[in-house]
Design an enzyme around this catalytic site. Structure first.
Site, PDB file in Angstrom:
ATOM      1  N   ASP A  95       0.857  -1.185   0.000  1.00  0.00           N
ATOM      2  CA  ASP A  95       0.000   0.000   0.000  1.00  0.00           C
ATOM      3  C   ASP A  95       0.894   1.236   0.000  1.00  0.00           C
ATOM      4  OD1 ASP A  95       1.089   0.210   2.514  1.00  0.00           O
ATOM      5  OD2 ASP A  95      -0.801   0.172   3.603  1.00  0.00           O
ATOM      6  N   ASP A 103       1.336   4.722   2.337  1.00  0.00           N
ATOM      7  CA  ASP A 103       0.898   5.342   3.593  1.00  0.00           C
ATOM      8  C   ASP A 103       1.275   6.821   3.625  1.00  0.00           C
ATOM      9  OD1 ASP A 103       0.306   2.651   5.009  1.00  0.00           O
ATOM     10  OD2 ASP A 103       2.393   2.413   4.423  1.00  0.00           O
ATOM     11  N   ASP A 145      -3.392   4.420   2.701  1.00  0.00           N
ATOM     12  CA  ASP A 145      -3.766   4.770   4.076  1.00  0.00           C
ATOM     13  C   ASP A 145      -3.421   6.228   4.324  1.00  0.00           C
ATOM     14  OD1 ASP A 145      -4.540   2.179   4.625  1.00  0.00           O
ATOM     15  OD2 ASP A 145      -2.697   1.647   5.689  1.00  0.00           O
TER      16      ASP A 145
HETATM   17  N1  DCT Z   1       1.640   0.827  11.984  1.00  0.00           N
HETATM   18  C1  DCT Z   1       1.352   1.291  13.225  1.00  0.00           C
HETATM   19  N2  DCT Z   1       0.545   0.581  14.056  1.00  0.00           N
HETATM   20  C2  DCT Z   1       0.028  -0.589  13.659  1.00  0.00           C
HETATM   21  C3  DCT Z   1       0.309  -1.074  12.367  1.00  0.00           C
HETATM   22  C4  DCT Z   1       1.130  -0.326  11.546  1.00  0.00           C
HETATM   23  O1  DCT Z   1       1.823   2.341  13.614  1.00  0.00           O
HETATM   24  N3  DCT Z   1      -0.726  -1.286  14.493  1.00  0.00           N
HETATM   25  C5  DCT Z   1       2.540   1.598  11.173  1.00  0.00           C
HETATM   26  C6  DCT Z   1       3.890   0.966  11.123  1.00  0.00           C
HETATM   27  C7  DCT Z   1       4.199   0.813   9.695  1.00  0.00           C
HETATM   28  C8  DCT Z   1       3.184   1.664   8.999  1.00  0.00           C
HETATM   29  O2  DCT Z   1       2.091   1.678   9.863  1.00  0.00           O
HETATM   30  C9  DCT Z   1       2.843   1.146   7.666  1.00  0.00           C
HETATM   31  O3  DCT Z   1       2.336  -0.177   7.751  1.00  0.00           O
HETATM   32  P1  DCT Z   1       2.397  -1.152   6.525  1.00  0.00           P
HETATM   33  O4  DCT Z   1       1.927  -0.452   5.312  1.00  0.00           O
HETATM   34  O5  DCT Z   1       1.717  -2.406   6.909  1.00  0.00           O
HETATM   35  O6  DCT Z   1       3.947  -1.465   6.462  1.00  0.00           O
HETATM   36  P2  DCT Z   1       5.006  -1.079   5.387  1.00  0.00           P
HETATM   37  O7  DCT Z   1       6.290  -1.128   6.092  1.00  0.00           O
HETATM   38  O8  DCT Z   1       4.634   0.170   4.702  1.00  0.00           O
HETATM   39  O9  DCT Z   1       4.937  -2.310   4.410  1.00  0.00           O
HETATM   40  P3  DCT Z   1       4.381  -2.382   2.906  1.00  0.00           P
HETATM   41  O10 DCT Z   1       5.554  -1.963   2.090  1.00  0.00           O
HETATM   42  O11 DCT Z   1       4.009  -3.794   2.679  1.00  0.00           O
HETATM   43  O12 DCT Z   1       3.226  -1.456   2.789  1.00  0.00           O
HETATM   44 MG    MG Z   2       2.813   0.425   3.653  1.00  0.00          MG
END
Ligand code: DCT
Ligand code: MG
EC number: 2.7.7.31
Length: 529
Positions: free
Chosen positions: A343, A345, A434
Site C-alpha cells: 500500500d 501510507d 492509508d
Molecule cells: N503501523 C502502526 N501501528 C500498527 C500497524 C502499523 O503504527 N498497528 C505503522 C507501522 C508501519 C506503517 O504503519 C505502515 O504499515 P504497513 O503499510 O503495513 O507497512 P510497510 O512497512 O509500509 O509495508 P508495505 O511496504 O508492505 O506497505
Molecule cells: Mg505500507
C-alpha cells in the site's frame, strides 16, 4: 498497514534435522557447462567440502575433485584472495587472470537460486598485494569486528535494504509467519528478531563461526542457519511452503479485508481456493472483503515507486485544496526507501488548522475523490486521541489518530514511469492507500511510528526496558518524572496539568525523539529491520 487485527492458531511439529549424513557420490547431470568449480578444502575441512561438492553437483554444477586447467571458479571459505593465491603458489599452480576467486557465499546463493547467480563485489575474494596473505581487512571473509557490539535492539542497529543474508532471512521470515498464524508467539518473535539482526549485518554469514557474538540467535535459529549453510536451503522453510494450511492462509489473507480469523474459518470449512470462496452462496462478506475480491488482481500486484509518487501527487493536490498549509508525508515502506509496497501510507498534519478543520479534512478529501470517480473503497476511523493519555504498552496497538483505509483508482496517465504509455488493459490500477491525520504537535511521533518496520517496535521496547519511558505513535512519556500522575480529560486541574506536561517529552522532529531516548539518530532508510 493491515487494518485487520492478527489472530493466531495451534502448535507446530518439530522435524529432527539430519546433520553430518555421509555423502553419496551419485553422478548427476551437468546443467551449467560454462562453469567448472573447485572448492578449496583449506580452512573448510573435508566433511563440509564433501557436502558442498555433493550439493553443488546435485544442483547441476560441475565440480572437480582436483584443481586442473579446466577449473574456472575457485570457491573458498574463510580465506582471503591472498590466502588462495598463496595456496596456489604452494601447489606450484599459476593462477590465470581469468580464474575467479570467490567466497562460499556466492556458491550458497547459487544453490539457493538453483542456478549460477551474478558475481558481485561482495562475492569476490580480496587480494592484498602489498602484505602477507593473511585475512585482508575489508574482505568479506573476515567477520566484522563490529559483531561484538551488535545490539539486541533494532533501534541501535542500522539496517539498510542491502541485505547480505537474504538466504537466511527469507527462511526465517517464512518460519516466523508460519508461527504467527499458528499462534506460537514466542517462537514467532524469536524468528523475527533473528531475521531482523541478520538483515543488519554488513557481511554474509558463510560459516557458523560468523554467528558468534551475534545476539538474538538461539539454538533453534542456529540449527536453521547451519542447515542453510550446508544445503543451500532450509528444509524447515521448504516444509512450511508446502504446508496446506500455510498455503491457504497466505492465499486467503492476500485478499484485502481478510485477517487470520476469517482465513482460519474458511480453511476449517474446507476451502482451498479463492474462486470456491467467491462463488459460495452461504458466505457473507464484509464491504472490505467485497472490495478485496473485486480489485484482487490489482491489489496483489505490488505498488511500485512511480505509482506511489503518482498517488502522492494525487493526495497532495486534494489535501491542499482544503488545507493549503497542510504537510503531507509519504510514510511506511516507501519512506524507508523500498521500491515496492502493498500500500502507500501518508501522514497529514497542519500547523494552523482548528480541531474542526482537522477533523473534516479526510472527509472532504475522500468526498472530492468520490465526485471524480476515483474512490473505489473508503473506511474512515474517527480519532480517539486524548492529549494526556499515557502511551500504550502494547507494541501492536493501533494508534488513536483519525485515519482512513482506501482503495484509489490511479489512472496510468498519472504514472511517470518508463513503462507508462505502454500500459494495456483498463487504463488504471486500484491502489491501497492509508491516510493518517494527526495534531501538529504530535507529527514527529506519528511520523516515527508510521515509518514502521520491526525497528519501531524495538524502539518502544528499548524505551520501556532501557529508559523507563513509554513511546507510542502519539507521545513519549518519561515514567521517572511523574510516577503517580494520571490525568483524565475531565480532570483538568492546573497543577496536575503542569505535572503532566513535565512527563510528556515534546519533540519537533524524529531526531529529538532519538535524543530524548539517548539513541544515535537512525535515518528512515536505515530502519529496514
Ligand atoms: N503501523 C502502526 N501501528 C500498527 C500497524 C502499523 O503504527 N498497528 C505503522 C507501522 C508501519 C506503517 O504503519 C505502515 O504499515 P504497513 O503499510 O503495513 O507497512 P510497510 O512497512 O509500509 O509495508 P508495505 O511496504 O508492505 O506497505
Ligand atoms: Mg505500507
Amino acid at each position: 498497514m493491515d487494518p485487520l487485527q492478527a489472530v493466531h492458531l495451534g502448535p507446530r511439529k518439530k522435524r529432527p534435522r539430519q546433520l553430518g549424513t555421509p555423502v553419496a557420490s551419485t553422478p548427476y547431470d551437468i546443467r551449467f557447462r560454462d562453469l567448472v568449480l573447485f572448492i578449496l578444502e583449506k580452512k573448510m575441512g573435508t566433511t563440509r567440502r564433501a557436502f558442498l561438492m555433493e550439493l553443488a553437483r546435485r544442483k547441476g554444477f560441475r565440480v572437480e575433485n582436483e584443481l586442473s586447467d579446466s577449473v574456472t571458479h575457485i570457491v573458498a571459505e574463510n580465506n582471503s584472495g591472498s590466502d588462495v593465491l598463496e595456496w596456489l603458489q604452494l601447489q606450484n599452480i599459476k593462477a590465470s587472470s581469468e580464474l575467479e576467486l570467490l567466497d562460499i557465499s556466492w556458491l550458497i546463493e547459487c544453490m539457493g537460486a538453483g542456478k549460477p547467480v551474478e558475481m558481485m563485489g561482495r562475492h569476490q575474494l580480496v587480494v592484498n598485494r602489498n602484505s602477507s596473505p593473511s585475512p585482508v581487512p575489508g574482505s568479506q571473509n573476515v567477520p566484522a569486528p563490529a559483531v561484538k557490539k551488535i545490539s539486541q535492539y533494532a533501534c541501535q542497529r542500522r539496517t539498510t535494504l542491502n541485505n547480505y543474508n537474504q538466504l537466511f532471512t527469507d527462511a526465517l521470515d517464512i518460519l516466523a509467519e508460519n508461527d504467527e498464524l499458528r499462534e506460537n508467539e514466542g517462537s514467532c518473535l524469536a524468528f523475527m528478531r533473528a531475521s531482523s539482526v541478520l538483515k543488519s549485518l554488513p557481511f554474509p554469514i558463510t560459516s557458523m563461526k560468523d554467528t558468534e557474538g551475534i545476539p538474538c540467535l538461539g539454538d533453534k535459529v542456529k540449527s536453521i542457519i547451519e542447515g542453510i549453510i550446508e544445503d543451500g536451503e532450509s528444509s524447515e522453510a521448504k516444509a512450511v511452503l508446502n504446508d496446506e494450511r500455510y498455503k491457504s492462509f497466505k492465499l486467503f489473507t492476500s485478499v484485502f479485508g481478510v485477517g487470520l480469523k476469517t482465513a482460519e474459518k474458511w480453511f476449517r470449512m474446507g476451502f482451498r481456493t479463492l474462486s470456491k470462496i467467491q462463488s459460495d452462496k452461504s458466505l457473507r462478506f464484509t464491504q472490505m472483503q467485497k472490495a478485496g475480491f473485486l480489485y484482487y488482481e490489482d491489489l496483489v500486484s505490488c505498488v511500485n515507486r512511480p505509482e506511489a509518487e503518482a498517488v502522492s501527487m494525487l493526495v497532495k493536490e486534494a489535501v491542499v485544496t482544503f488545507l493549503p498549509d497542510a504537510l503531507v508525508t509519504m510514510t511506511g515502506g516507501f519512506r524507508r526507501g523500498k521500491m515496492t509496497g502493498h500500500d502507500v501510507d501518508f501522514l497529514i498534519t497542519s500547523p494552523e488548522a482548528t480541531e474542526d478543520e482537522e477533523q473534516q479534512l479526510l472527509h472532504k478529501v475522500t468526498d472530492f475523490w468520490k465526485q471524480q470517480g476515483l474512490l473505489l473503497y473508503c473506511d474512515i476511523l474517527e480519532s480517539t486521541f486524548e492529549k494526556f493519555k499515557q502511551p500504550s504498552r502494547k507494541v501492536d496497538a493501533l494508534d488513536h489518530f483519525q485515519k482512513c483505509f482506501l482503495i484509489l483508482k490511479l489512472d496510468h496517465g498519472r504514472v511517470h514511469s518508463e513503462k507508462s504509455g505502454q500500459q494495456e488493459g483498463k487504463g488504471w490500477k486500484a491502489i491501497r492507500v492509508d491516510l493518517v491525520m494527526c495534531p501538529y504537535d504530535r507529527r514527529a511521533f506519528a511520523l516515527l511510528g508510521w515509518t514502521g518496520s520491526r525497528f519501531e517496535r524495538d524502539l518502544r521496547r528499548y524505551a520501556t526496558h532501557e529508559r523507563k519511558m513509554m513511546l507510542d505513535n502519539h507521545a513519549l512519556y518519561d515514567r521517572t518524572k511523574g510516577k503517580t500522575v494520571t490525568i483524565s480529560p475531565l480532570d483538568g486541574k492546573v497543577s496536575k496539568l503542569q505535572k503532566a506536561l513535565r512527563v510528556f517529552l515534546e519533540a519537533e522532529s524524529e531526531e529529538e525523539i532519538f535524543a530524548h531516548l539517548g539513541l544515535d539518530y537512525i535515518e528512515p532508510w536505515e530502519r529496514n529491520a
